[in-house]
Structures are given as C-alpha cells and as structure tokens.
Scaffold this active site. Structure first.
Site, PDB file in Angstrom:
ATOM      1  N   SER A 119       0.697  -1.159   0.086  1.00 46.49           N
ATOM      2  CA  SER A 119      -0.108   0.045  -0.083  1.00 46.49           C
ATOM      3  C   SER A 119       0.887   1.198   0.037  1.00 46.49           C
ATOM      4  O   SER A 119       1.756   1.467  -1.051  1.00 46.49           O
ATOM      5  CB  SER A 119      -0.894  -0.018   1.411  1.00 46.49           C
ATOM      6  N   ASP A 140      -2.265   7.101  -4.243  1.00 45.57           N
ATOM      7  CA  ASP A 140      -1.623   6.657  -3.365  1.00 45.57           C
ATOM      8  C   ASP A 140      -0.762   5.366  -3.511  1.00 45.57           C
ATOM      9  O   ASP A 140      -0.840   5.066  -4.848  1.00 45.57           O
ATOM     10  CB  ASP A 140      -2.433   6.066  -2.043  1.00 45.57           C
ATOM     11  N   ASP A 148      -0.889   2.176  -3.679  1.00 42.28           N
ATOM     12  CA  ASP A 148      -1.112   1.247  -4.512  1.00 42.28           C
ATOM     13  C   ASP A 148      -2.570   1.705  -5.616  1.00 42.28           C
ATOM     14  O   ASP A 148      -3.155   0.687  -6.027  1.00 42.28           O
ATOM     15  CB  ASP A 148      -1.676   0.040  -3.632  1.00 42.28           C
ATOM     16  N   ASP A 169      -5.468   3.078  -4.949  1.00 42.27           N
ATOM     17  CA  ASP A 169      -6.857   2.856  -4.446  1.00 42.27           C
ATOM     18  C   ASP A 169      -7.502   4.240  -3.785  1.00 42.27           C
ATOM     19  O   ASP A 169      -8.956   4.298  -3.541  1.00 42.27           O
ATOM     20  CB  ASP A 169      -7.236   1.671  -3.947  1.00 42.27           C
ATOM     21  N   ARG A 170      -6.490   5.085  -4.051  1.00 42.05           N
ATOM     22  CA  ARG A 170      -7.177   6.544  -3.202  1.00 42.05           C
ATOM     23  C   ARG A 170      -6.532   7.455  -3.954  1.00 42.05           C
ATOM     24  O   ARG A 170      -5.439   7.346  -4.506  1.00 42.05           O
ATOM     25  CB  ARG A 170      -7.091   6.721  -1.686  1.00 42.05           C
TER      26      ARG A 170
END
Length: 238
Positions: free
Chosen positions: A4, A199, A201, A203-204
């Site tokens: 992440s 971010d 990985d 996903d945000r």
C-alpha cells in the site's frame, strides 16, 4: 502482494491485500477466517529452483503503441516500464512464470467505461492543462500509458512517475501534507487547470483545481451528478 503506501521489502510491509465483492476492504469476519486457516498449516513445501530474473522478460512482445523499444519510449528509464509493458514466460519443470501487462488490461476496461475520443479532444484544448503526481508509486506506468501515450497529454503531465520500491524515500499518501509539491504547483503562478495524485497502490486519490482542494466526497458527488456523460452509465447508475 502490496505494501500500500508503506515501504515494502524485507524490512518493510509485505502481504496480500484482499478486497471483497464490491471492491471494499475485506471485513474482519473474512480476514479472521483466513487467519484461522493459517493456524492449521503444519507443513511448508519449498520449490528448489533458481531465482527468477524478471528483467530478462524485456525481450517479450512490445504491447505499447508504436514500435519504439522501451528505452526510447518517452525517454523514460527501462525500469519504469519494464514490468508494466513487457510480457513473457519461463518454465521450471511443471511451474510456469508469466509476466503480464496489467496496464493494457486496465486501459481496455477504462475504454468500456469512458469516451476516450472525447477525452483526447478535451486534453488537447489550449485552455486545459493538468498534472498527475504518481508519487513514485504503482500508478506511474499507468498514468504514462493512458494520459500521455493514449490521450496525448505532454510527458510533463506525469510527475514522479517512475515507480520505486521505497517510493523514493517519500510517503505516497495523497493529501495536502504528503503531496505538498503538487499542492505548491496548484497554488503557484500559472498553475494547471487540474491536478491529481494517488496513493501507493492506486486505490485512493486527491483532486485539486487551480488554487482549491476538492474533498473526496465532493469528487464522487460530481461524478454522480454528471454520470449521464459517461458511456458506462448511460442507462443509469449501476
């Protein structure tokens, strides 16, 4: 395997990130069961095989647009595109390792959702300029392939687009604190029309305008309010 937005590797985070049916993080009721199964493991079987050199797969089929070799594509280092745009396989007995191209698969999915021809025309407008900060994380090759190669944006559109195992010593959390370089650009003189960051990985995200910040809830609301402009939602929200 994903770290992440935390540094990965032997001294960092390393694990499997498991999302549930709608893409949300798996609830504890599921992760607790997975953890419970790990407690039942009594034997580990190890394969006796040589280390795999992923870089050798650079001779694989070139799937990016055009015929330029990877080192010439956009002038970017080979390492920034190697795993994203090269494919190939190796066999060790009955075990086969295949390097796939997730960027192309992702773009094919996007083309089923958005009108890429309309986006190309929009990106080409003289009154529009954007910048995307990949923060040296996983989305750099995706941004380069989609925004630059496919939609025709200038190469300078992608900031910190070369992926790094430790995020080049940074912390890829897309907010006003950790994406300060992007914030300074968007609040500076001759700021782009649109700015964004993602971010570690991917996903945000964070969305910025020229001198203003768009909260995540507002960005989702804007998409919902204009959903009829997106081909995938022509029949209504799904």
């Amino acid at each position: 395997m994903s770290a992440s937005h935390n540094p990965g590797g032997p001294e960092g985070d390393f694990g499997i990130k498991f999302n549930y049916t709608s893409g949300e993080p798996a609830p504890e009721s599921i992760t607790d069961k997975i953890y419970g199964e790990t407690q039942k493991v009594s034997t580990l079987k190890m394969a006796d095989m040589p280390d795999v050199d992923l870089n050798k797969h650079c001779h694989g089929k070139w799937r990016a647009r055009g015929d330029a070799p990877p080192c010439a594509c956009l002038g970017l280092p080979v390492a920034s595109l190697c795993l994203a745009l090269q494919i190939g396989s190796s066999k060790f007995g009955d075990f086969e390792l295949e390097v796939i191209d997730p960027v192309e698969d992702y773009m094919a999915q996007l083309k089923e959702v958005f009108d890429f021809e309309a986006l190309k025309k929009f990106v080409a407008r003289k009154d529009f300029k954007m910048i995307f900060d990949a923060m040296h994380a996983v989305t750099g090759p995706y941004a380069t392939r989609i925004l630059v190669q496919e939609l025709g944006a200038p190469a300078s559109t992608v900031k910190d687009g070369v992926s790094s195992p430790d995020f080049n010593g940074g912390h890829p959390d897309p907010n006003l604190t950790y994406a300060k370089e992007l914030v300074d650009i968007m609040w500076g003189a001759n700021a782009p029309t649109f700015g964004a960051a993602s971010d570690g990985d991917g996903d945000r995200n964070m969305i910025l305008g020229n001198g203003f910040f768009v909260t995540p809830s507002d960005s989702v609301a804007m998409i919902a309010a204009n959903a009829s402009c997106i081909p995938y939602f022509k029949g209504g929200l799904k």
